[in-house]
Design an enzyme around this catalytic site. Structure first.
Site, PDB file in Angstrom:
ATOM      1  N   LEU A  11     -33.346 -11.354   3.951  1.00 54.25           N
ATOM      2  CA  LEU A  11     -34.449 -10.440   3.617  1.00 54.25           C
ATOM      3  C   LEU A  11     -35.806 -11.136   3.714  1.00 54.25           C
ATOM      4  CD1 LEU A  11     -33.585  -7.973   0.726  1.00 54.25           C
ATOM      5  CD2 LEU A  11     -33.352  -7.716   3.184  1.00 54.25           C
ATOM      6  N   ARG A 131     -28.139 -13.115   8.742  1.00 56.28           N
ATOM      7  CA  ARG A 131     -28.521 -14.199   9.649  1.00 56.28           C
ATOM      8  C   ARG A 131     -27.374 -14.429  10.620  1.00 56.28           C
ATOM      9  NH1 ARG A 131     -30.396 -18.926   5.629  1.00 56.28           N
ATOM     10  NH2 ARG A 131     -28.980 -17.907   4.184  1.00 56.28           N
ATOM     11  N   LYS A 182     -28.590   1.137  -8.939  1.00 55.89           N
ATOM     12  CA  LYS A 182     -28.011   0.338  -7.847  1.00 55.89           C
ATOM     13  C   LYS A 182     -26.943  -0.588  -8.414  1.00 55.89           C
ATOM     14  CE  LYS A 182     -28.372  -1.644  -3.527  1.00 55.89           C
ATOM     15  NZ  LYS A 182     -28.846  -2.999  -3.379  1.00 55.89           N
ATOM     16  N   GLU A 262     -23.019 -12.756  -6.364  1.00 55.65           N
ATOM     17  CA  GLU A 262     -24.015 -12.512  -7.415  1.00 55.65           C
ATOM     18  C   GLU A 262     -23.354 -11.807  -8.610  1.00 55.65           C
ATOM     19  OE1 GLU A 262     -28.302 -12.141  -5.330  1.00 55.65           O
ATOM     20  OE2 GLU A 262     -26.929 -10.573  -4.690  1.00 55.65           O
TER      21      GLU A 262
HETATM   22  N1  LIG Z   1     -29.354  -9.219   3.004  1.00 57.82           N
HETATM   23  C1  LIG Z   1     -29.414  -7.944   2.675  1.00 57.82           C
HETATM   24  O1  LIG Z   1     -29.146  -7.068   3.510  1.00 57.82           O
HETATM   25  C2  LIG Z   1     -29.818  -7.513   1.298  1.00 57.82           C
HETATM   26  C3  LIG Z   1     -30.031  -8.435   0.298  1.00 57.82           C
HETATM   27  N2  LIG Z   1     -30.421  -7.993  -0.947  1.00 57.82           N
HETATM   28  C4  LIG Z   1     -30.659  -8.949  -2.016  1.00 57.82           C
HETATM   29  O2  LIG Z   1     -31.760  -9.799  -1.652  1.00 57.82           O
HETATM   30  C5  LIG Z   1     -31.593 -11.091  -2.242  1.00 57.82           C
HETATM   31  C6  LIG Z   1     -31.680 -12.123  -1.117  1.00 57.82           C
HETATM   32  O3  LIG Z   1     -30.550 -11.903  -0.301  1.00 57.82           O
HETATM   33  P1  LIG Z   1     -30.418 -12.479   1.186  1.00 57.82           P
HETATM   34  O4  LIG Z   1     -31.729 -12.462   1.867  1.00 57.82           O
HETATM   35  O5  LIG Z   1     -29.285 -11.750   1.793  1.00 57.82           O
HETATM   36  O6  LIG Z   1     -29.980 -13.976   0.879  1.00 57.82           O
HETATM   37  P2  LIG Z   1     -29.857 -15.198   1.870  1.00 57.82           P
HETATM   38  O7  LIG Z   1     -28.799 -16.099   1.316  1.00 57.82           O
HETATM   39  O8  LIG Z   1     -29.751 -14.757   3.287  1.00 57.82           O
HETATM   40  O9  LIG Z   1     -31.263 -15.920   1.720  1.00 57.82           O
HETATM   41  C7  LIG Z   1     -31.658 -16.593   0.567  1.00 57.82           C
HETATM   42  C8  LIG Z   1     -32.586 -17.695   0.994  1.00 57.82           C
HETATM   43  O10 LIG Z   1     -33.133 -18.302  -0.176  1.00 57.82           O
HETATM   44  C9  LIG Z   1     -33.283 -19.665   0.117  1.00 57.82           C
HETATM   45  N3  LIG Z   1     -33.448 -20.430  -1.114  1.00 57.82           N
HETATM   46  C10 LIG Z   1     -32.651 -20.474  -2.201  1.00 57.82           C
HETATM   47  N4  LIG Z   1     -33.176 -21.295  -3.126  1.00 57.82           N
HETATM   48  C11 LIG Z   1     -34.322 -21.770  -2.600  1.00 57.82           C
HETATM   49  C12 LIG Z   1     -35.314 -22.675  -3.056  1.00 57.82           C
HETATM   50  N5  LIG Z   1     -35.236 -23.256  -4.251  1.00 57.82           N
HETATM   51  N6  LIG Z   1     -36.364 -22.945  -2.247  1.00 57.82           N
HETATM   52  C13 LIG Z   1     -36.450 -22.376  -1.030  1.00 57.82           C
HETATM   53  N7  LIG Z   1     -35.550 -21.517  -0.533  1.00 57.82           N
HETATM   54  C14 LIG Z   1     -34.503 -21.225  -1.317  1.00 57.82           C
HETATM   55  C15 LIG Z   1     -32.022 -20.026   0.882  1.00 57.82           C
HETATM   56  O11 LIG Z   1     -32.264 -21.227   1.559  1.00 57.82           O
HETATM   57  P3  LIG Z   1     -31.205 -21.991   2.481  1.00 57.82           P
HETATM   58  O12 LIG Z   1     -31.147 -21.191   3.743  1.00 57.82           O
HETATM   59  O13 LIG Z   1     -31.825 -23.317   2.649  1.00 57.82           O
HETATM   60  O14 LIG Z   1     -29.925 -21.983   1.690  1.00 57.82           O
HETATM   61  C16 LIG Z   1     -31.885 -18.817   1.787  1.00 57.82           C
HETATM   62  O15 LIG Z   1     -32.592 -19.014   2.983  1.00 57.82           O
HETATM   63  C17 LIG Z   1     -30.226 -11.060  -2.942  1.00 57.82           C
HETATM   64  O16 LIG Z   1     -30.374 -10.813  -4.291  1.00 57.82           O
HETATM   65  C18 LIG Z   1     -29.492  -9.911  -2.248  1.00 57.82           C
HETATM   66  O17 LIG Z   1     -28.502  -9.298  -3.063  1.00 57.82           O
HETATM   67  C19 LIG Z   1     -30.617  -6.673  -1.221  1.00 57.82           C
HETATM   68  C20 LIG Z   1     -30.434  -5.725  -0.256  1.00 57.82           C
HETATM   69  C21 LIG Z   1     -29.976  -6.064   1.060  1.00 57.82           C
HETATM   70  C1  LIG Z   2     -23.400  -0.408   0.166  1.00 64.83           C
HETATM   71  C2  LIG Z   2     -23.346  -0.844  -1.280  1.00 64.83           C
HETATM   72  C3  LIG Z   2     -24.023   0.228  -2.139  1.00 64.83           C
HETATM   73  C4  LIG Z   2     -21.915  -0.923  -1.723  1.00 64.83           C
HETATM   74  O1  LIG Z   2     -21.861  -1.191  -3.087  1.00 64.83           O
HETATM   75  C5  LIG Z   2     -24.069  -2.145  -1.441  1.00 64.83           C
HETATM   76  O2  LIG Z   2     -25.210  -2.158  -1.832  1.00 64.83           O
HETATM   77  C6  LIG Z   2     -23.421  -3.453  -1.210  1.00 64.83           C
HETATM   78  O3  LIG Z   2     -22.526  -3.583  -0.378  1.00 64.83           O
HETATM   79  O4  LIG Z   2     -23.856  -4.416  -1.884  1.00 64.83           O
END
Ligand SMILES: NC(=O)C1=CN([C@@H]2O[C@H](COP(=O)(O)OP(=O)(O)OC[C@H]3O[C@@H](n4cnc5c(N)ncnc54)[C@H](OP(=O)(O)O)[C@@H]3O)[C@@H](O)[C@H]2O)C=CC1
Ligand SMILES: CC(C)(CO)C(=O)C(=O)O
Length: 303
Positions: A11, A131, A182, A262
């Site tokens: 994200l 990714r 959510k 999580e």
């Molecule tokens: N991906 C999605 O489609 C969705 C995600 N979310 C929520 O968004 C949040 C982020 O998820 P997502 O983007 O998938 O996670 P990712 O694991 O893809 O990305 C998290 C990033 O945070 C970095 N990070 C962690 N700790 C540190 C730090 N101390 N300093 C710098 N960088 C740091 C990691 O670094 P490194 O690469 O070095 O490990 C990694 O690049 C979560 O809570 C997730 O549930 C919600 C909806 C959709």
């Molecule tokens: C699609 C949905 C709502 C399923 O719980 C979701 O947000 C997830 O996979 O984390």
């Protein structure tokens, strides 16, 4: 005023690339010098949308940098949020704002505790990204992001940056209700998909379990003062299951990929909140026990 995005994961990269593309100043904060060197060697973030890939040269620094931060998007996982914010808190300029992109509940309070007096805004997103390589993010699912501040209903002026960047969003004065709803959806769907090793749609074969969990989640939401988030929960859970029938839940994908989940900020938060309010939630507790045992059996953290 520049945006700082901490965490160039799925994200974080998606937001940074779209802000940069719209000409909004943005910088990345990477974990350490090793990650910074890797990024600099690649030279840009790649955003993949459908069959189109675009490169975005976004300045980056490591966590150890000490330049001031005016606006911070915290885009790490919920379990990393408190530690990450501790490491940048001293860099926040007076009046700086922090946007918390974490799913679930609990991490927001952990961050607030560490930033007394600062404005922290919470986001809840249904966008989908992953990714498929280092410094490369695939925009997998158009969605929407709700942003709000439980302490202040005034919308921030920087929402215009999101509009310019075509980040679909809505200012949500009741963001906590969104986050609770959510969380409830995730609790009804994700753990069962992990335990049954199935896609969301296959939960149709476990209707009684899903409905039983929905009934307890409604009790939880009402008991925690979130009556609005409890409305028609069961129907909404089945709507989401059908709409995402072919998908694997995010928790399923984390477990399958051997990544930490999580869980503490989803089902764990739900069970703890229920206990705090003296609610009887036997199905949720039993689900939590089964899930934690399963994670342990796969060598994954139970928190
Ligand atoms: N991906 C999605 O489609 C969705 C995600 N979310 C929520 O968004 C949040 C982020 O998820 P997502 O983007 O998938 O996670 P990712 O694991 O893809 O990305 C998290 C990033 O945070 C970095 N990070 C962690 N700790 C540190 C730090 N101390 N300093 C710098 N960088 C740091 C990691 O670094 P490194 O690469 O070095 O490990 C990694 O690049 C979560 O809570 C997730 O549930 C919600 C909806 C959709
Ligand atoms: C699609 C949905 C709502 C399923 O719980 C979701 O947000 C997830 O996979 O984390």
């Amino acid at each position: 005023m520049s945006w700082h995005v901490l965490g160039a994961g799925s994200l974080g990269s998606l937001w940074a690339a779209r802000l940069s593309r719209a000409g909004v100043p943005v910088q990345l904060i990477l974990r350490d010098e090793r990650r910074l060197a890797s990024y600099r060697q690649t030279g840009a973030l790649t955003l993949v949308e459908g069959d189109h890939a675009s490169q975005h040269v976004i300045p980056a620094r490591s966590l150890a940098d000490d330049t001031p931060i005016e606006r911070l998007l915290l885009a790490c996982k919920a379990y990393d949020a408190a530690d990450a914010i501790e490491r940048v808190a001293h860099r926040l300029a007076p009046g700086a704002e922090v946007i918390l992109l974490q799913n679930g509940l609990g991490s927001q309070d952990e961050v607030l505790e560490r930033l007394p007096g600062r404005r922290c805004l919470f986001a809840s997103s249904t966008e989908g990204a992953f990714r498929d390589g280092d410094w490369r993010v695939v925009f997998a699912g158009q969605g929407h992001t709700w942003i709000g501040d439980p302490a202040d209903i005034t919308a921030p002026s920087w929402l215009i940056d999101l509009q310019r960047s075509r980040i679909a969003h809505t200012w949500s004065p009741d963001i906590l209700a969104r986050l609770w709803r959510k969380l409830a959806l995730n609790c009804a769907i994700n753990p069962l998909t992990v335990l049954h090793g199935c896609r969301n749609g296959e939960l149709a074969g476990y209707r009684e379990d899903v409905d039983g969990l929905c009934a307890e989640l409604e009790v939880l939401l009402r008991g925690c003062g979130q009556a609005e988030a409890a409305e028609h929960l069961q129907a909404d859970v089945w709507r989401v299951i059908e709409a995402t029938a072919a998908n694997y839940s995010s928790m399923y994908q984390d477990v399958a990929g051997g990544r930490r989940t999580e869980v503490s900020y989803l089902l764990g938060y739900a069970c703890t909140a229920g206990d705090r309010h003296g609610l009887s939630l036997p199905r949720l507790h039993a689900l939590q026990q089964r899930l934690l045992a399963y994670l342990h059996s796969r060598g994954l953290p139970r928190h």
